[in-house]
Design a protein around this motif. Structure first.
Motif, short mmCIF file in Angstrom:
data_model
loop_
_atom_site.label_atom_id
_atom_site.label_comp_id
_atom_site.label_asym_id
_atom_site.label_seq_id
_atom_site.Cartn_x
_atom_site.Cartn_y
_atom_site.Cartn_z
N CYS A 115 0.81 -1.22 0.00
CA CYS A 115 0.00 0.00 0.00
C CYS A 115 0.85 1.27 0.00
O CYS A 115 0.32 2.37 0.22
CB CYS A 115 -0.93 0.01 1.22
N ALA A 116 2.14 1.17 -0.27
CA ALA A 116 3.00 2.35 -0.28
C ALA A 116 2.67 3.25 -1.47
O ALA A 116 2.61 2.78 -2.61
CB ALA A 116 4.46 1.92 -0.35
N PRO A 117 2.48 4.55 -1.26
CA PRO A 117 2.22 5.46 -2.38
C PRO A 117 3.31 5.44 -3.44
O PRO A 117 3.04 5.61 -4.63
CB PRO A 117 2.12 6.83 -1.71
N SER A 118 4.57 5.23 -3.04
CA SER A 118 5.65 5.26 -4.02
C SER A 118 5.60 4.10 -4.99
O SER A 118 6.33 4.09 -5.99
CB SER A 118 7.02 5.28 -3.31
N LEU A 119 4.75 3.11 -4.73
CA LEU A 119 4.58 1.99 -5.66
C LEU A 119 3.68 2.34 -6.83
O LEU A 119 3.63 1.59 -7.81
CB LEU A 119 3.99 0.78 -4.91
N THR A 144 7.63 10.38 2.41
CA THR A 144 7.87 9.06 2.99
C THR A 144 6.67 8.15 2.79
O THR A 144 5.52 8.60 2.71
CB THR A 144 8.19 9.17 4.49
N ASP A 145 6.96 6.84 2.74
CA ASP A 145 5.88 5.85 2.72
C ASP A 145 5.44 5.45 4.12
O ASP A 145 4.39 4.82 4.28
CB ASP A 145 6.33 4.58 1.97
N TYR A 146 6.24 5.75 5.13
CA TYR A 146 6.15 5.28 6.52
C TYR A 146 6.67 3.84 6.61
O TYR A 146 6.71 3.10 5.61
CB TYR A 146 4.73 5.32 7.09
N PRO A 147 7.05 3.41 7.79
CA PRO A 147 7.51 2.03 7.97
C PRO A 147 6.43 1.01 7.61
O PRO A 147 5.24 1.22 7.88
CB PRO A 147 7.84 1.96 9.47
N GLY A 148 6.85 -0.10 7.03
CA GLY A 148 5.92 -1.19 6.76
C GLY A 148 5.05 -1.00 5.54
O GLY A 148 4.23 -1.86 5.23
#
Length: 402
Positions: A115-119, A144-148
């Protein structure tokens, strides 16, 4: 042998086709698993938080240099971890003294690693409000994507220190990548979960990242009181969704967070299914509707705000105990039925009374998600003013802007 009635055939076809079609729809809406770039090495590199593990350039439609980066940060347990982000820098030569940095903290996207936005195909740049304006003003933007998220989970959802550290360390990562092309001058803004992260970044900065010159922060619709958030939204679809994500995350991270103490037995599979899906786009949210409907019928067996173990987590991650030492602009929609305006107003008034330099901009007829784009132009102007050395106007606790 006689044929079955036509209506029976239709019912049987529907019974087979609809679940299959729904399963295909859910799979199609979800992002692929993160590629190998997001897998941290067994041994993280030496150096403090913000050290670059790896980076690569990304082709996008934005007229800027865009890089995905994997950097070190500090996890919820205090141990070193890897976090991913996107760095967006203006083209051309940096000015004398370097570009200032703006850190964007995104709203809820889910708790699964994919679910990372950078993906996203555009590296998540389309979700960064006023990106073009900030680049034109001569700033480097990091998200940042945040941890996890991107990196292996679990994602510490609405865990303030983890989010705040990830934001501050993303700025440190910019310095690791661009060196003298950037200055210590920094601003932070974010929406919803990102508003929560923005507040914590501001609270943590003086002790966790004192080398950064944070000149202003702008949280939009920040959840500052998690207990009230859960209590107010326990029958609203989006509130149920976010509560399920929090429970799924916290039960995986905190040993004392026993899911069985707050969730009915029959509801737990639906909570787990929600935790496996991303929610960045409308179609992804639709994919969670059956689980949300089920949880509207039967969900919490106890109030997490008062349940043993859970109540401490909510209190520890409520942005209530520290006065922010840098100028703050808060944006809040007045028809927000998720983060209630009166809760935000109360938090702003407490900050103001305690001496914070803080403004509250309210928006009539604007809800929780709309405020991210409605307030963004004013937020970008305010951030740019702080970055260029303009002093924030003095605060009057009896007068709150709208």
């Amino acid at each position: 042998m006689s044929r079955p009635p036509r209506w029976i055939v239709i019912v049987l076809v529907i019974a087979v086709v609809v679940p299959v079609a729904w399963g295909v729809f859910v799979r199609v809406t979800q992002p692929d698993d993160p590629p190998a770039f997001y897998d941290p090495p067994d041994a993280l590199p030496a150096g403090g938080p913000g050290t670059i593990i790896r980076s690569h350039d990304v082709d996008t439609s934005v007229d800027a240099r865009v890089q995905r980066v994997l950097y070190t940060s500090t996890g919820a347990d205090g141990d070193p971890i890897a976090v991913s982000a996107v760095v967006v820098a203006p083209t051309g030569a940096a000015p004398a003294g370097g570009w200032p940095v703006v850190a964007w903290a995104h709203g809820t996207s889910g708790i699964a690693s994919n679910c990372a936005p950078s993906l996203d195909p555009d590296a998540g740049l389309g979700k960064i409000p006023e990106l073009d304006r900030l680049l034109a003003a001569g700033t480097v933007v990091v998200a940042t994507d945040y941890p996890g998220l991107g990196t292996p989970g679990p994602h510490p959802y609405l865990i303030g220190e983890s989010e705040g550290r990830a934001v501050l360390d993303s700025v440190r990562a910019v310095h690791s990548v661009l060196g003298d092309d950037v200055s210590a001058t920094t601003a932070v803004y974010g929406h919803s979960q990102g508003g929560h992260a923005t507040v914590y970044a501001a609270e943590l900065a003086p002790t966790y990242a004192p080398e950064l010159d944070i000149v202003g922060v702008a949280p939009m619709a920040p959840p500052t009181d998690l207990a009230t958030l859960v209590e107010d939204d326990d029958h609203e679809a989006i509130g149920i969704l976010l509560t399920a994500l929090a429970i799924g995350s916290w039960s995986a991270i905190y040993p004392e967070a026993d899911e069985s103490a707050v969730v009915h037995t029959g509801a737990r599979p639906f909570v787990h299914e929600i935790g496996e899906n991303c929610v960045s786009y409308t179609a992804q949210g639709i994919a969670d509707l059956p689980d949300i409907v089920a949880l509207q019928l039967r969900f919490l067996s106890a109030d997490p705000a008062t349940a043993p173990g859970w109540s401490d987590i909510m209190r520890d991650n409520a942005a209530a105990g520290t006065t922010i030492k840098v100028p703050v602009l808060v944006a809040q929609g007045l028809t927000d039925d998720l983060v209630r305006p009166d809760v935000t107003r109360a938090w702003v008034e407490r900050q103001c009374t305690d001496g914070a330099v803080i403004e509250l901009h309210t928006y009539a007829g604007v809800g929780h998600f709309e405020v991210r784009t409605t307030a963004a132009p004013a937020v970008a102007d305010w951030l740019t003013a702080r970055l260029t050395g303009s002093t924030a106007p003095p605060t009057s606790c009896s007068t709150i802007e709208s």
